[in-house]
Design a protein around this motif. Structure first.
Motif, short mmCIF file in Angstrom:
data_model
loop_
_atom_site.label_atom_id
_atom_site.label_comp_id
_atom_site.label_asym_id
_atom_site.label_seq_id
_atom_site.Cartn_x
_atom_site.Cartn_y
_atom_site.Cartn_z
N ALA A 15 -0.43 -4.73 -4.50
CA ALA A 15 0.65 -4.43 -5.45
C ALA A 15 1.90 -5.27 -5.19
CB ALA A 15 0.99 -2.95 -5.37
N PHE A 31 0.82 -1.20 0.00
CA PHE A 31 0.00 0.00 0.00
C PHE A 31 0.87 1.27 0.00
CE2 PHE A 31 -2.45 3.34 2.15
CZ PHE A 31 -3.53 3.40 1.29
N ASP A 75 -1.91 0.39 -3.14
CA ASP A 75 -2.75 -0.77 -3.47
C ASP A 75 -2.23 -1.95 -2.64
OD1 ASP A 75 -3.91 -3.02 -4.49
OD2 ASP A 75 -3.14 -2.77 -6.54
#
Lengths: 437, 327
Positions: free
Chosen positions: A297, A289, A294
């Motif tokens: 990710a 994050f 995200d």
């Protein structure tokens, strides 16, 4: 110590020394000018007294900053001639601009410090504003040059020689904004807390209450205004590093495996032999994050970076932990202060807040030094990311240990002298009774 | 020929001359601080300190501007000089650090006593070491060495040592001449007049001696100093101007003396420039060889032009505000 390590130590030591005074040179004029503006508005002599007392400290700090900055402009060539032969023209623009900003700063500081009696009040205030503005620009320009080392741009290498230099692209390289924003905000927060802490201490000692209350509030609010901005700046910087310098980012986190939903390593001991970070508190998905906004990710791990291109992981990881912890502590103190303010209480009588501010006094500097370790050690083994290794840039001049030792001694003496002067000439002179103000 | 690199080199020479005329005189102030003597010793020191205080930081920046222009526009010269003249440069930096910090420490240390004497001593030592080694460095790049490696110890030769001394005396002389006008106290004026006469005489002897040192030590340099259409006339004019400055001092014409002294220093440095052109490091690196890509030079010149629009008025204002405040 080997040759390269001595050169790096001398550079680290000189920069680490200078940065303290540079930050003071950026931040102090701001609160000094605020005090003077209050004086011109309210005509209360106490504000004039404040501006004048603070300016004494600025005079000492600026002089030490100026001479240690001069040393750096030569040291780049004394220690890293190969780097400068290549990079000098490319990053020349921010350095030339910095020369001008520094020049203006020195001129207006001369008028500010010694012109109280000789120039009209508005011109005097204007001089102070110019000191603050050119101080900020000096810092921004120098950090632009450093940003270029992290994300070099604006040139090509053809047959081992630089070509097609674009000074604008080099100055406004991909990192310039993330780094200058982060650093400038850090400088103001640091000075806000450093000064607030000093006056909080004197308030706790019950010295000259009215004087130190005003001083404390100006400084504390300065820090409080900039603290929220640092969350934005820090976030931009983190995402930017993750995007452009994966090795540095992975080292900051002690992050070894390339994976999605990567965990944030709080504390822990990176082991470069076994390629693992032990005893860390792992917070799942948070690193992903932080890197990209995200939770799913993918974040590159150190294992995917060639061994010879990895920075010293433990140093970078711990410097990052120290920076984050310092930031969290200062933010907490800011929140307490703002909460107290919203409840319409007098901040300057809250002993808890005052003690916490005293504790914050040196912490901004700790955070800044740690942040510079992250960005500089985190770029190793490169001096110009991806283009030049630090070991290929170092001078071949022998006996560096002699000059290094001399610099250490001189700077140690300077540091002690500054502390002595601040204590005896500035700090204690503020401790008088109310009649003194 | 006015190529971009020659223009930058010219700007650097002007910056160097301004640095010597302003910052150099500040170092000279430190020299006279060390030699402050007699029953007005403390008064002499106070005058030096009050005159220097508002302007020395700004004067010092000329050096930073110079070194920045050097690495931006002549990067290989910067790297080569700082590699082979690593040690004299480092000693000069120690001088800069000592001088600048000791000056403010002394100013803001309100207690007198041992520490204050230490700051004074540091200030004086820094003020002597810095211009001396600046002169040594300039001398070392002026003298031709067989190889670049020979440059490493070249600064220990007679000629660079001589230019070091010359630079130191120039600074002391300028300071004495300026200080006379900065005070209204006639006795102090006479003190600095005496100092100006002594240092001015030494300077005149040194410049004449310079040609001799060159003759015995650096034959190539000697020919540059004496041949060419401008060489001898320039030497004659410099000597005449130097004598005029001393004459004015002798006749108590202080303002005129300052005018001639400034012209004299500009001429000395101009003479050096003529012998040095087109070399940056004599025999090894010319201005053209060391120059950065042309667009970098043009950008830098543009920045300098734009910047001086802002800087010029500010600098002039600074000097106007504090001019003659002690009279």
């Amino acid at each position: 110590m080997d040759h390269l390590l001595i050169a790096r130590s001398q550079m680290a030591f000189s920069l680490g020394f200078h940065i303290i005074f540079a930050v003071i040179g950026m931040g102090m004029p701001v609160i000094m000018v605020v005090a003077e503006a209050f004086y011109l508005k309210t005509k209360q002599p106490i504000y004039l007294e404040l501006a004048q007392r603070w300016s004494k400290g600025v005079a000492i700090m600026f002089a030490v900053g100026a001479v240690s900055g001069t040393v750096l402009s030569f040291e780049l060539g004394l220690l890293w001639p190969e780097f400068m032969a290549l990079a000098g023209p490319i990053i020349g623009m921010p350095f030339s601009l910095e020369g001008f900003a520094f020049f203006l700063e020195a001129i207006f500081l001369g008028i500010y410090l010694y012109g109280w009696k000789y120039v009209p009040p508005k011109i005097h205030l204007f001089s102070g504003v110019m000191v603050a503005v050119s101080g900020a620009f000096s810092g921004i320009f120098v950090v632009c040059a450093n940003a270029w080392m992290n994300t070099p741009a604006g040139f090509e290498i053809i047959d081992g020689k630089i070509a097609n230099v674009d000074p604008f692209k080099a100055m406004f390289n991909p990192s310039w904004f993330a780094q200058t924003f982060h650093m400038t905000v850090a400088a103001y927060i640091t000075i806000g807390f450093a000064v607030a802490g000093l006056h909080a201490f004197l308030l706790l000692k019950n010295r000259n209450r009215e004087f130190h209350k005003k001083a404390f509030l100006i400084a504390f609010y300065t820090a409080a205004v900039f603290t929220p901005l640092q969350f934005v700046a820090g976030d931009i910087a983190a995402k930017h590093v993750a995007d452009t310098q994966p090795a540095k980012f992975a080292a900051m986190e002690g992050h070894w495996e390339t994976e999605t939903h990567a965990a944030f390593n709080l504390l822990g001991f990176p082991d470069e032999e076994d390629e693992v970070t032990r005893y860390a508190i792992r917070i799942p998905s948070v690193l992903s994050f932080l890197a990209q906004g995200d939770f799913a990710a993918s974040v590159t791990g150190l294992k995917d970076i060639k061994k010879e291109h990895r920075p010293p992981v433990a140093v970078v990881h711990w410097a990052f932990q120290i920076m984050i912890a310092s930031a969290m502590f200062m933010s907490l103190v800011t929140v307490i202060g703002i909460y107290w303010r919203i409840r319409k209480r007098d901040l300057s009588t809250n002993r808890l807040l005052l003690w916490l501010s005293v504790a914050c006094s040196p912490i901004g500097f700790v955070a800044i030094e740690a942040g510079w370790v992250v960005t500089e050690v985190g770029r190793q083994p490169f001096i110009i990311q991806g283009f030049m290794l630090t070991k290929d840039a170092v001078t071949n001049v022998p006996y560096l240990s002699v000059t290094f030792t001399m610099f250490m001694l001189i700077y140690a003496v300077l540091f002690l002298a500054v502390i002595y002067l601040m204590r005896h000439q500035v700090f204690l002179s503020m401790g008088g009774d109310d009649a003194d103000a | 020929m006015l190529t971009p690199e020659n223009l930058v080199a010219l700007i650097m020479v002007v910056a160097l001359i301004v640095y010597v005329l302003t910052g150099g005189a500040d170092f000279g102030g430190g020299v006279w601080d060390l030699f402050a003597s007699g029953k007005r010793g403390e008064k002499q020191r106070t005058l030096i300190a009050t005159v220097l205080a508002p302007i020395w930081e700004a004067n010092h920046i000329w050096l930073i501007l110079l070194i920045v222009l050097m690495f931006v526009c002549f990067p290989s010269a910067y790297s080569t000089i700082l590699t082979f003249l690593h040690f004299p440069t480092t000693i000069m930096l120690f001088g800069i650090v000592l001088r600048g910090s000791a000056f403010v420490f002394r100013k803001y240390d309100e207690k007198s006593g041992g520490l204050k004497r230490l700051w004074s001593l540091m200030f004086a030592i820094g003020s002597i070491v810095t211009p001396f080694f600046l002169g040594v460095i300039l001398g070392a790049i002026t003298v031709e060495q067989k190889t670049l490696e020979a440059l490493f110890l070249s600064w220990l030769q007679p000629f660079p040592i001589f230019t070091g001394l010359l630079t130191l005396v120039i600074c002391a002389y300028l300071a004495a001449v300026y200080l006379i006008i900065e005070t209204g106290d006639v006795e102090l004026q006479l003190d600095f007049r005496k100092r100006a006469l002594i240092s001015g005489t030494i300077l005149l002897c040194l410049t004449l001696l310079g040609t001799l040192v060159a003759y015995y030590e650096e034959r190539n340099l000697f020919f540059e100093l004496t041949e060419g259409p401008y060489a001898i006339p320039l030497q004659v004019i410099t000597t005449v101007v130097a004598l005029s400055a001393l004459g004015c001092l002798y006749k108590y014409e202080y303002r005129l003396a300052r005018f001639f002294a400034v012209i004299q220093i500009v001429l000395i440095m101009f003479g050096w420039l003529i012998t040095q052109y087109p070399d940056l490091i004599t025999g090894h690196l010319t201005i053209a060889m060391a120059a950065a890509p042309a667009n970098v030079l043009v950008t830098t010149i543009t920045i300098l032009a734009a910047g001086s629009l802002l800087l010029g008025p500010a600098l002039i204002y600074l000097f106007l505000v504090f001019r003659g405040r002690n009279r």
